[in-house]
Design an enzyme around this catalytic site. Structure first.
Site, PDB file in Angstrom:
ATOM      1  CD  GLU A  18      -0.967   0.147   3.780  1.00 26.23           C
ATOM      2  OE1 GLU A  18      -1.707   1.144   3.843  1.00 26.23           O
ATOM      3  OE2 GLU A  18      -0.886  -0.714   4.679  1.00 26.23           O
ATOM      4  CE  LYS A 150      -4.076   0.309   9.686  1.00 20.18           C
ATOM      5  NZ  LYS A 150      -4.756   1.403   8.930  1.00 20.18           N
TER       6      LYS A 150
END
Length: 295
Positions: A18, A150
């Protein structure tokens, strides 16, 4: 609309990256260095890196070093819903995990490396915030190497949702999902694997049976077990400051980096590069074809 770099187009062992990490995951100037280090790590076992972003009206699969330098804090964060808009409007679009997977699905890339996966936000359903990463992973025949969910998210709730979506969570030499900065304390993985070869074999079998995405979670090399109180403070500060939506993650990362004296910044950099290296090993084992199986 999609431009694929020549070495990526011809390769059978590609690892996608990404660009949100480059643009928003590190202090100014450091993201590109981490991105390039990750690409080098992918090449070590013989795979080809393909960092994906939106530039000049095109979705680019395999950005050059000069192009990577254009992804700074001004870049628009681009998830699956935003790809067409970003391309048509000609903005610099930094892809999220979900946005990157949407491109992987289109061009047939089966392995991706990142730091952490998006998921269910703490406090759900207030706000009712669930990352588009999960839906895209459930719909894409790709294996994502990461260090768990996360750390600012609700990890147990995300693990439950991954089970509901039929996404295997493979623990690389671990029995539990890493908590990003911390190697311990997460929920159990669905299966433990001991090597990249074993993960690749499971992925092949999963796709033959009609499955889509898989996670391969790797604990950080240096476990920071005292970060949770800082995360709580960071989220509280974000709430007080009116920081919401896509702005929360970069705000929290910046808070953690400052309050930890740079320890989380170093750990973040190291785990991303380590994940890229493992992804390169898996991609090489897969001997990836140009055409992904239907999912």
């Amino acid at each position: 609309m999609i431009r694929i770099a020549a070495e990526v187009f011809d390769a059978k062992n590609v690892v996608a990256h990404e660009t949100t990490l480059i643009a928003h995951g590190f202090p100014a100037g450091e993201g590109v260095e981490v991105g390039l280090a990750s690409e080098r790590a992918v090449r070590e076992p013989g795979a080809i890196p393909a960092t994906i972003g939106v530039l000049d009206g095109e979705i680019v699969v395999g950005l050059t070093e000069a192009e990577l330098g254009r992804f700074d804090a001004s870049a628009r964060k681009v998830g699956p819903r935003d790809l067409a808009v970003a391309a048509v409007q000609g903005v610099v679009g930094a892809t999220t995990v979900g946005g990157t997977l949407a491109v992987c699905k289109e061009v047939g890339i089966r392995v991706m490396a990142t730091g952490g996966l998006g998921g269910v936000h703490r406090g759900w359903p207030t706000p009712p915030d669930v990352s588009a990463d999960l839906g895209m992973l459930a719909a894409t025949a790709s294996l994502v190497v990461c260090s768990g969910v996360k750390s600012l998210l609700d990890v147990p709730a995300t693990s439950e949702l991954l089970e509901t979506l039929g996404v295997p969570v493979l623990g690389y030499c671990t029995d539990t999902v890493p908590l990003f900065y911390s190697a311990q304390g997460g929920p159990p993985v669905s299966a433990r694997v001991e090597s990249a070869a074993e993960a690749a074999e499971i992925a092949r079998a999963h796709w033959r049976l009609g499955g889509a995405g898989l996670l391969l979670v790797r604990p950080p090399d240096e476990s920071l077990d005292d970060v949770e109180p800082l995360i709580e403070r960071a989220l509280a500060a974000a709430e007080i400051g009116g920081v919401h939506g896509q702005a929360v993650t970069p705000f929290v990362l910046s808070f953690l980096h400052e309050e930890s004296g740079g320890r989380t910044l170093r750990a973040n950099r190291e785990l991303i590069v380590g994940n890229a290296r493992l992804a390169g090993e898996v991609a090489t084992r897969l001997g990836q074809s140009r055409q992904a199986p239907s999912a």
